[in-house]
Design a protein around this motif. Structure first.
Motif, PDB file in Angstrom:
ATOM      1  N   ILE A  34     -42.673   6.518  26.709  1.00 29.52           N
ATOM      2  CA  ILE A  34     -42.129   6.507  25.353  1.00 29.52           C
ATOM      3  C   ILE A  34     -43.240   6.529  24.318  1.00 29.52           C
ATOM      4  N   GLU A 125     -43.170   5.242  14.871  1.00 29.27           N
ATOM      5  CA  GLU A 125     -42.314   5.916  15.842  1.00 29.27           C
ATOM      6  C   GLU A 125     -41.830   4.958  16.925  1.00 29.27           C
ATOM      7  N   ARG A 129     -37.917   4.021  17.847  1.00 25.96           N
ATOM      8  CA  ARG A 129     -37.376   4.255  19.190  1.00 25.96           C
ATOM      9  C   ARG A 129     -37.004   2.951  19.901  1.00 25.96           C
ATOM     10  N   GLU A 132     -34.052   2.954  22.194  1.00 28.91           N
ATOM     11  CA  GLU A 132     -34.354   3.595  23.475  1.00 28.91           C
ATOM     12  C   GLU A 132     -35.075   2.621  24.399  1.00 28.91           C
ATOM     13  N   GLY A 207     -30.726   6.447  15.937  1.00 28.26           N
ATOM     14  CA  GLY A 207     -31.966   7.079  16.389  1.00 28.26           C
ATOM     15  C   GLY A 207     -33.137   6.822  15.473  1.00 28.26           C
TER      16      GLY A 207
END
Length: 242
Positions: A34, A125, A129, A132, A207
């Motif tokens: 990731i 970022e 994320r 996720e 997201g």
């Protein structure tokens, strides 16, 4: 100042050290995929000194570390607790803590990643994320419930619903195991992502493109609680998941 947590909880599930190390190693590999700069190098947590040797994220190395840092009696009952940290240039400081492998009916298990920084903010970022990352924790640790939160969301939800630390709740995102997911209402203001083991991540950030208000988070908790999707496991705990 950045302070974001991704965590998960579950009930009693006896596991040996190699099995715990297998879950942890798989998680670290998935995290590196990731965001390599943030999750590229891990240190043992004892001294917190950057010059400490890096810990190889292999199953044998992690198993040895878990055994070395857990020396008390009845570990098969109380479980094993260990943690790692990463502080890489230009990235947030990350702490990764686990408590797993016990059979006690009164102590929940947990896994958590905590992001802190004075330089990196929530637009990074890796923070966008975070839902996720929650999915990764859920799938590798087979958790019962989990969430992504910052301090304001956590405090607001805890105060509004008078929650104990181990009570399931929704932050910026929430994970629900299969039994909880079956009760989740449709139409919450986020994206619905199915996971392994029939779980569900509901991502109120869509997201990482939105920042849900405290009011939105409170409303999501109200609807999930009314549906029974955030009902705590009964204590004494009689299962690992809802």
């Amino acid at each position: 100042m950045l302070y974001v947590v991704v965590n998960g909880l579950w009930g009693p599930r006896g596991e040996c050290v190699p099995d715990i190390a297998e879950r942890w190693s798989g998680t670290l590999a998935a995290l590196r995929n990731i965001d390599g700069p943030t999750f590229g190098a891990w240190h043992e947590s004892e001294d917190g000194i950057a010059s400490d040797p890096l810990l190889e994220p292999s199953v044998p190395a992690l198993a040895e570390y878990i055994e070395r840092t857990n020396t008390g009696p009845d570990l098969d009952v109380v479980g094993y607790t260990s943690s790692l940290w990463a502080r890489n240039p230009g990235a947030a400081h990350v702490s990764f803590a686990i408590h797993a492998g016990g059979t006690s009916l009164h102590a929940p298990h947990s896994v958590s990643l905590t992001f802190r920084s004075r330089e990196v903010d929530e637009s990074a970022e890796v923070i966008r994320r975070a839902p996720e990352i929650l999915r990764v924790l859920a799938e590798h640790w087979e958790i019962d419930a989990g969430q992504v939160y910052g301090k304001p969301q956590y405090r607001a939800v805890a105060e509004r619903f008078d929650l104990a630390n181990s009570d399931p709740r929704c932050g910026r995102a929430v994970f629900l195991s299969a039994g909880r997911a079956a009760l989740a209402p449709d139409g919450l203001p986020g994206t619905y992502v199915r996971t392994a083991h029939d779980g569900l991540v509901i991502d109120l950030t869509r997201g990482g493109t939105e920042s849900p208000s405290i009011e939105t988070v409170i409303e999501a908790n109200m609807r999930l609680r009314a549906a029974g999707a955030l009902t705590p496991l009964p204590e004494p705990f009689d299962r690992a998941r809802f």
